[in-house]
Design a protein around this motif. Sequence first.
Motif: not given
Length: 373
Positions: A115-125, A313-323
């Motif tokens: 979910g850290v890479h998901l922007s609901l606003g950009e998805v909606a636009r 920086f949390i987005q990057g770390a969380a994305g790497g940890l998810s993978s």
Amino acid sequence: MATTELAVTRDCAPRGQARGPCARWWSVLTRKATTTPPSQGRRRAQLTGLLTCILLTAVATLAGRFLPLIGPPVIAILGGALLATAAGPRRRQAWAPVLPVASRWGLQIAVVLLGVHLSLGEVARTGGDALPVTIGTLLLCLGAAVGLGRLLGVHRDLRTLIGVGTAVCGASAIAAVTPVLRPAGSAVAYALSTVFVFNIVAVIAFPPLGYALGLSDAAFGVLAGTAVNDMSSVVAAAGSYSPEAAHTAVVVKLSRTLAIIPICLVLAALVARRDRAGRGSDAPRPVWRLVPWFLVAFVVVAGLNSLSWIPSFIQGAAGGLSSLLITAALGAIGLATDLPALRRAGPAPLLLGGVLWLVVTGGSLGLQALLGP
């Protein structure tokens, strides 16, 4: 007295097959002294399985950097299956208690971190314009998976995994539904391998197809976002077409990720009903019990990211940890996989995956032509 002691000693001595009144006690004492306690042996085997999974994760992650189109999850599950086959059924059975725990919790936490890479606003636009195509291809693929899977005799869990993996987002979707569906490890391995094969075909074939059909950047981005599964493959396919196509494809791909939520809810309800039927119970579970905790956390994290409350920086770390967690979890599933069971499944699941990929590709192009720009 000495004669009696000598007789007892001789009677208890293990000469060939022990005989006499002490023979049984001698064998028990000897066995206790020379064998490892069962609990200690089990713990050692489980620790070996856990360490093997960690090493496999590290190797797959490193190899994935050199083979980005294949990706660490596919390398981990295939490598784990090969290791399990080489180790033999006894070793695989000894590893069994610890591996499902590692795979289940790893997958659930990984889904939350997606979910850290998901922007609901950009998805909606941006994704809103492609929403009819996204929903249409999703329904076409899932419907074809059920109908054609039954026709081909593909097991229920396996056709569900292939259908969800093809319709939504490959390894991430399979990872999300696995804790809900609780399929056999061999089904997960076969589904992931099948989706991977046609994902690579799409990366290679789509750019020439787009040029041949004269697709605009936006149209090709929608095609890549709806019919290519793994995010790195989406970027590879659409990026070779144009930067604008890549941007559109990534947003459409992220909007497809949201389909994980209703699919998991529906599967949770179906699994609960199946479990009640197996127990012979008619009492339905409360609705809130059907919602997996990790889906709620996924929505919360996506909402926080949409509000820009998650630092980069949390987005990057969380994305790497998810993978990393997805790789570890699928490696654990691979270590518990019975490859002969995959061979017994035959070519029908692979045929199902190929037809579903064609359905999604044709559906994306057809719906775009029907609905217009």
